[in-house]
Design an enzyme around this catalytic site. Structure first.
Site, PDB file in Angstrom:
ATOM      1  N   THR A   1       0.853  -1.189   0.000  1.00  0.00           N
ATOM      2  CA  THR A   1       0.000   0.000   0.000  1.00  0.00           C
ATOM      3  C   THR A   1       0.886   1.235   0.000  1.00  0.00           C
ATOM      4  OG1 THR A   1      -0.093   0.305   2.413  1.00  0.00           O
ATOM      5  CG2 THR A   1      -1.682  -1.241   1.433  1.00  0.00           C
TER       6      THR A   1
ATOM      7  N   ILE B   1       2.562  -1.091   5.172  1.00  0.00           N
ATOM      8  CA  ILE B   1       1.971   0.221   5.445  1.00  0.00           C
ATOM      9  C   ILE B   1       3.109   1.224   5.578  1.00  0.00           C
ATOM     10  CG2 ILE B   1       1.904  -0.135   7.959  1.00  0.00           C
ATOM     11  CD1 ILE B   1      -0.721   1.508   7.939  1.00  0.00           C
TER      12      ILE B   1
ATOM     13  N   ILE C   1       6.749  -2.386   7.540  1.00  0.00           N
ATOM     14  CA  ILE C   1       6.704  -0.932   7.632  1.00  0.00           C
ATOM     15  C   ILE C   1       7.496  -0.372   6.450  1.00  0.00           C
ATOM     16  CG2 ILE C   1       7.209   1.100   9.010  1.00  0.00           C
ATOM     17  CD1 ILE C   1       5.158  -0.774  10.289  1.00  0.00           C
ATOM     18  N   LYS C   2       6.846   0.457   5.637  1.00  0.00           N
ATOM     19  CA  LYS C   2       7.511   1.025   4.468  1.00  0.00           C
ATOM     20  C   LYS C   2       8.242   2.305   4.851  1.00  0.00           C
ATOM     21  CE  LYS C   2       5.653   0.896   0.342  1.00  0.00           C
ATOM     22  NZ  LYS C   2       4.694   1.055  -0.788  1.00  0.00           N
ATOM     23  N   ILE C   3       9.516   2.350   4.519  1.00  0.00           N
ATOM     24  CA  ILE C   3      10.354   3.509   4.800  1.00  0.00           C
ATOM     25  C   ILE C   3      11.020   3.951   3.493  1.00  0.00           C
ATOM     26  CG2 ILE C   3      12.383   4.352   6.049  1.00  0.00           C
ATOM     27  CD1 ILE C   3      11.757   2.352   8.255  1.00  0.00           C
TER      28      ILE C   3
END
Length: 391
Positions: free
Chosen positions: A44, A108, A139-141
């Protein structure tokens, strides 16, 4: 009929869906893609959530409850998005368990406005990890310069990370270094490395869009002949670097401790130019240990007419280097291309985040005034509330 997506999976490419919405969850559509189309993960981003929340009334009952509680818009956005991601994690859990934690992941993203603030990025990564509270979360960074230390520090906490917005080879190498350092620190901190996952999202089609624009401006026949070649060549050379790093002694020591490699994930794989084959960024990027996250339309297109021709990356390194040399010879500055794409990538996600905030703010105001009372979606989402753990 031949199961083309199964062939792709057998060739070592994990098929992920680049989309999520509550409608997709409540209708069972995501689970259907998992069962019937070999979808083994979900990504996402702020753009996806902004569209999902603007398109459906499935969120009205939760918006009403949030407005009643008087939460601010930032908290509301997090409650809405983590609700969907938590639910999606539960839907994808069979893939996670069946792959021993490699697939079945749902991503996310941290607030993109913090892309250049490492401390805030890590703090938000922790908060999202707590909120969703599922082992198959990513966790998207963003892979900005400041994001590199955030990637390491987040992994060191035992939190799984999807590194996003990677465009260039040197930055990709730095991302892999951040990953290895993060795992080494996680091990020192006593975390079980077998539970920590990571992918490196290398963007594809946007590279062709930017390079093709510059080639068209140059205008020579030599330049025009190079259109549509940069993105695949760039990704192929990224995979070469991946194989070098993940065959090193440093990696072998981490693998012996239970670590999984940080797989390259091909992102932005829908073609922007209608002259190009609609599945080109899938067919030309097949190699073991990779992920391809696709919009649903691309998944269906590949199921219909995609061609799995074995590994289309490993033997292409010299040809890819020649593409880069030819681009330089006609005057395309790839360093500037990559810098432009990274800057614009962060800006686009910031704009989508603001759109998301503005939309939720208006919805909260409407719910508070009674204009958007809870509707039939409340009943339809009872199952979702049970799975997702509530608002």
């Amino acid at each position: 009929m031949t199961d083309k997506l199964n062939e792709l999976t057998a060739a070592g490419v994990a098929v992920w869906l680049d989309d999520l919405s509550r409608v997709r969850l409540s209708s069972g559509g995501l689970d259907q893609l998992r069962r019937e189309k070999h979808v083994a993960g979900v990504t996402t981003n702020p753009t996806i959530f902004a569209k999902a929340l603007s398109d459906a009334d499935e969120y009205n009952w939760q918006l009403h409850d949030l407005a009643t509680r008087g939460v601010d818009v930032e908290e509301a956005v997090r409650m809405l998005t983590t609700y969907d991601v938590r639910w999606a994690c539960d839907v994808m859990r069979p893939s996670y368990d069946g792959s021993e934690g490699v697939d079945g992941r749902v991503s996310i993203e941290v607030d993109p406005r913090s892309a250049h603030d490492a401390d805030k990025t890590v703090a938000e990564a922790k908060a999202l990890w707590w909120l969703v509270d599922r082992p198959n979360l990513y966790i998207k960074i963003p892979a900005t310069e400041e994001g590199l230390s955030a990637i390491t520090d987040t992994l060191a906490e035992g939190i799984s990370v999807n590194v996003t917005l990677i465009f260039g080879l040197d930055r990709y190498s730095a991302v892999m270094e951040a990953f290895l350092t993060g795992l080494e620190q996680a091990k020192a901190n006593g975390h079980d490395l077998s539970k920590i996952g990571s992918v490196a999202s290398f963007f594809v089609s946007r590279v062709d869009s930017e390079v093709d624009k510059r080639l068209e401006k140059i205008g020579s026949e030599q330049a025009k002949a190079l259109k549509g070649k940069a993105a695949v060549a760039n990704a192929q050379l990224a995979y070469e670097r991946y194989t070098e790093v993940f065959s090193s002694d440093r990696w072998k020591a981490l693998a012996a401790a239970g670590a999984h490699p940080q797989r390259p994930l091909w992102a932005s794989t829908s073609t922007k130019n209608p002259d190009y084959r609609d599945v080109i960024y899938v067919e030309e990027l097949i190699a073991p240990g990779t992920v391809n996250t696709m919009p649903e339309a691309v998944i269906h297109a590949y199921a219909d007419h995609g061609e799995t021709r074995g590994d289309t990356i490993t033997g292409a390194y010299d040809a890819a280097r020649k593409v880069f040399a030819d681009l330089e010879s006609v005057g395309v500055d790839m360093d500037d291309v990559i810098a432009t794409l990274e800057r614009e990538g962060v800006e686009k996600f910031e704009a989508s985040w603001q759109e998301l905030l503005d939309g939720v703010r208006k919805s909260l105001e409407a719910a508070a005034s009674g204009k958007d009372a809870p509707n039939k979606a409340a009943k339809g989402n009872a199952k979702g509330a049970e799975k997702a753990g509530g608002a």
